[in-house]
Design a protein around this motif. Structure first.
Motif, short mmCIF file in Angstrom:
data_model
loop_
_atom_site.label_atom_id
_atom_site.label_comp_id
_atom_site.label_asym_id
_atom_site.label_seq_id
_atom_site.Cartn_x
_atom_site.Cartn_y
_atom_site.Cartn_z
N GLY A 1 0.82 -1.21 0.00
CA GLY A 1 0.00 0.00 0.00
C GLY A 1 0.85 1.26 0.00
N PHE A 2 0.26 2.34 -0.52
CA PHE A 2 0.91 3.65 -0.53
C PHE A 2 -0.05 4.62 0.16
CE2 PHE A 2 2.45 1.35 -4.25
CZ PHE A 2 3.83 1.46 -4.08
N PHE A 3 0.25 4.95 1.39
CA PHE A 3 -0.67 5.73 2.20
C PHE A 3 -0.13 7.14 2.45
CE2 PHE A 3 -1.14 1.24 3.21
CZ PHE A 3 -2.50 1.06 2.96
N LYS A 4 -0.88 8.13 1.97
CA LYS A 4 -0.50 9.53 2.18
C LYS A 4 -1.06 9.99 3.52
CE LYS A 4 -0.15 11.55 -2.38
NZ LYS A 4 -0.83 12.35 -3.37
N ALA A 5 -0.23 10.78 4.20
CA ALA A 5 -0.68 11.38 5.46
C ALA A 5 -0.10 12.79 5.55
CB ALA A 5 -0.21 10.54 6.64
N HIS A 6 -0.76 13.61 6.34
CA HIS A 6 -0.26 14.96 6.60
C HIS A 6 0.15 15.04 8.07
CE1 HIS A 6 -2.64 16.86 3.04
NE2 HIS A 6 -1.59 16.14 2.64
N ILE A 7 1.24 15.75 8.32
CA ILE A 7 1.69 16.01 9.68
C ILE A 7 1.66 17.52 9.89
CG2 ILE A 7 3.54 15.73 11.37
CD1 ILE A 7 4.58 13.36 9.78
N TYR A 8 0.97 17.92 10.94
CA TYR A 8 0.82 19.34 11.26
C TYR A 8 1.60 19.63 12.55
CZ TYR A 8 -3.05 18.58 8.07
OH TYR A 8 -3.81 18.20 6.98
N PHE A 9 2.63 20.45 12.44
CA PHE A 9 3.47 20.77 13.59
C PHE A 9 3.00 22.05 14.25
CE2 PHE A 9 6.01 18.21 10.77
CZ PHE A 9 6.67 17.34 11.63
N PRO A 10 2.95 22.05 15.59
CA PRO A 10 2.63 23.31 16.28
C PRO A 10 3.85 24.22 16.27
CG PRO A 10 3.14 21.60 17.88
CD PRO A 10 3.18 20.94 16.52
N LYS A 11 3.63 25.50 16.45
CA LYS A 11 4.74 26.46 16.51
C LYS A 11 5.65 26.15 17.70
CE LYS A 11 3.05 29.21 13.19
NZ LYS A 11 2.91 28.52 11.96
N GLU A 12 5.13 25.45 18.71
CA GLU A 12 5.91 25.12 19.91
C GLU A 12 6.74 23.84 19.74
OE1 GLU A 12 2.14 27.20 20.72
OE2 GLU A 12 2.52 25.20 19.93
N PRO B 1 3.32 17.01 17.08
CA PRO B 1 2.50 17.29 15.90
C PRO B 1 1.24 16.42 15.90
CG PRO B 1 4.28 15.82 15.32
CD PRO B 1 4.48 16.18 16.77
N LYS B 2 0.35 16.72 14.97
CA LYS B 2 -0.82 15.87 14.73
C LYS B 2 -0.60 15.22 13.37
CE LYS B 2 -4.03 18.22 17.70
NZ LYS B 2 -3.35 17.71 18.85
N MET B 3 -1.06 13.99 13.25
CA MET B 3 -0.90 13.27 11.99
C MET B 3 -2.25 12.75 11.54
SD MET B 3 1.69 10.15 11.20
CE MET B 3 1.68 9.30 9.63
N LYS B 4 -2.52 12.89 10.24
CA LYS B 4 -3.81 12.48 9.68
C LYS B 4 -3.58 11.80 8.34
CE LYS B 4 -8.29 14.52 8.53
NZ LYS B 4 -9.08 14.57 9.74
N PHE B 5 -4.08 10.56 8.21
CA PHE B 5 -4.00 9.88 6.92
C PHE B 5 -5.00 10.51 5.96
CE2 PHE B 5 -1.65 6.67 9.18
CZ PHE B 5 -0.79 6.19 8.20
N ILE B 6 -4.54 10.78 4.74
CA ILE B 6 -5.38 11.32 3.68
C ILE B 6 -5.94 10.15 2.87
CG2 ILE B 6 -5.41 12.86 1.67
CD1 ILE B 6 -4.84 14.15 4.54
N THR B 7 -5.11 9.13 2.70
CA THR B 7 -5.55 7.90 2.04
C THR B 7 -6.38 7.11 3.04
OG1 THR B 7 -3.42 7.87 0.88
CG2 THR B 7 -4.72 5.84 0.82
N GLU B 8 -7.48 6.54 2.56
CA GLU B 8 -8.32 5.72 3.44
C GLU B 8 -7.52 4.54 3.98
OE1 GLU B 8 -12.30 2.89 3.30
OE2 GLU B 8 -11.67 3.92 1.50
N ILE B 9 -7.63 4.30 5.28
CA ILE B 9 -6.91 3.18 5.90
C ILE B 9 -7.76 2.64 7.05
CG2 ILE B 9 -5.56 4.72 7.39
CD1 ILE B 9 -3.17 2.72 6.89
N TRP B 10 -7.85 1.32 7.14
CA TRP B 10 -8.67 0.65 8.16
C TRP B 10 -7.72 0.08 9.20
CZ3 TRP B 10 -13.46 0.88 9.63
CH2 TRP B 10 -14.07 -0.16 10.32
N HIS B 11 -7.75 0.64 10.40
CA HIS B 11 -6.80 0.24 11.45
C HIS B 11 -7.37 0.64 12.81
CE1 HIS B 11 -3.14 0.23 13.89
NE2 HIS B 11 -2.60 -0.52 12.95
#
Length: 168
Positions: A53-64, A70-80
């Motif tokens: 599988g090729f799973f895209k995710a975004h990582i959002y880093f706080p300024k601190e 950071p928070k991480m969110k898969f953009i590609t659908e994933i069942w887990h």
């Protein structure tokens, strides 16, 4: 840590990952003008249900960052079991530092400023290989993992197939 320092640290980590790639994922910026928003491509680990599988995710880093995770969110659908249906990743090292008010996690399992994108991604890859169904973010996936594994496998295989099609 000032915002400038967190941006410099993130630039350094990105440069290091580009210079010395880590097996299992690649990382870059969502938008070249924003060092705090990354896109990662995670390759399903070998010998797991997610292999191929090729799973895209975004990582959002706080300024601190790195004092806060950071928070991480898969953009590609994933069942887990440890990934919410909306794609949010629920893993100990991405939880705010300190003691867990519910007592599920030790402080040492939670976010520490020594973590990097590399250690986060290695933890997420490990989580794919070995879900924690005792503390699920997706209760339905955890229940299926325990009680109807063939159906769980079928749903994961569908996600892997779709992720491959999205890469074409």
């Amino acid at each position: 840590m000032s915002e400038l320092q967190s941006a410099l640290l993130l630039k350094k980590q990105l440069a290091e990952l580009n210079k010395n790639p880590v097996e299992g994922f690649s990382a870059g910026l969502i938008d070249d003008s924003d060092i705090y928003r990354w896109e990662v491509l995670l390759i399903g680990p070998p010998d797991t249900l997610y292999e191929g599988g090729f799973f895209k995710a975004h990582i959002y880093f706080p300024k601190e960052y790195p004092l806060r995770p950071p928070k991480m969110k898969f953009i590609t659908e994933i069942w887990h079991p440890n990934i919410e249906k909306n794609g949010d990743v629920c893993i100990s090292i991405l939880h705010e530092p300190g003691d867990d008010k519910w007592g599920y996690e030790k402080a040492c399992e939670r976010w520490l400023p020594i973590h990097t994108v590399e250690t986060i991604m290695i933890s997420v890859i490990s989580m794919l290989a070995d879900p924690n169904d005792q503390s699920p973010a997706n209760v339905d996936a955890a229940k299926e993992w325990r009680e109807n594994f063939p159906e769980f496998k079928r749903k994961v295989a569908r996600c892997v197939r779709r992720s491959q099609e999205e890469m074409l």
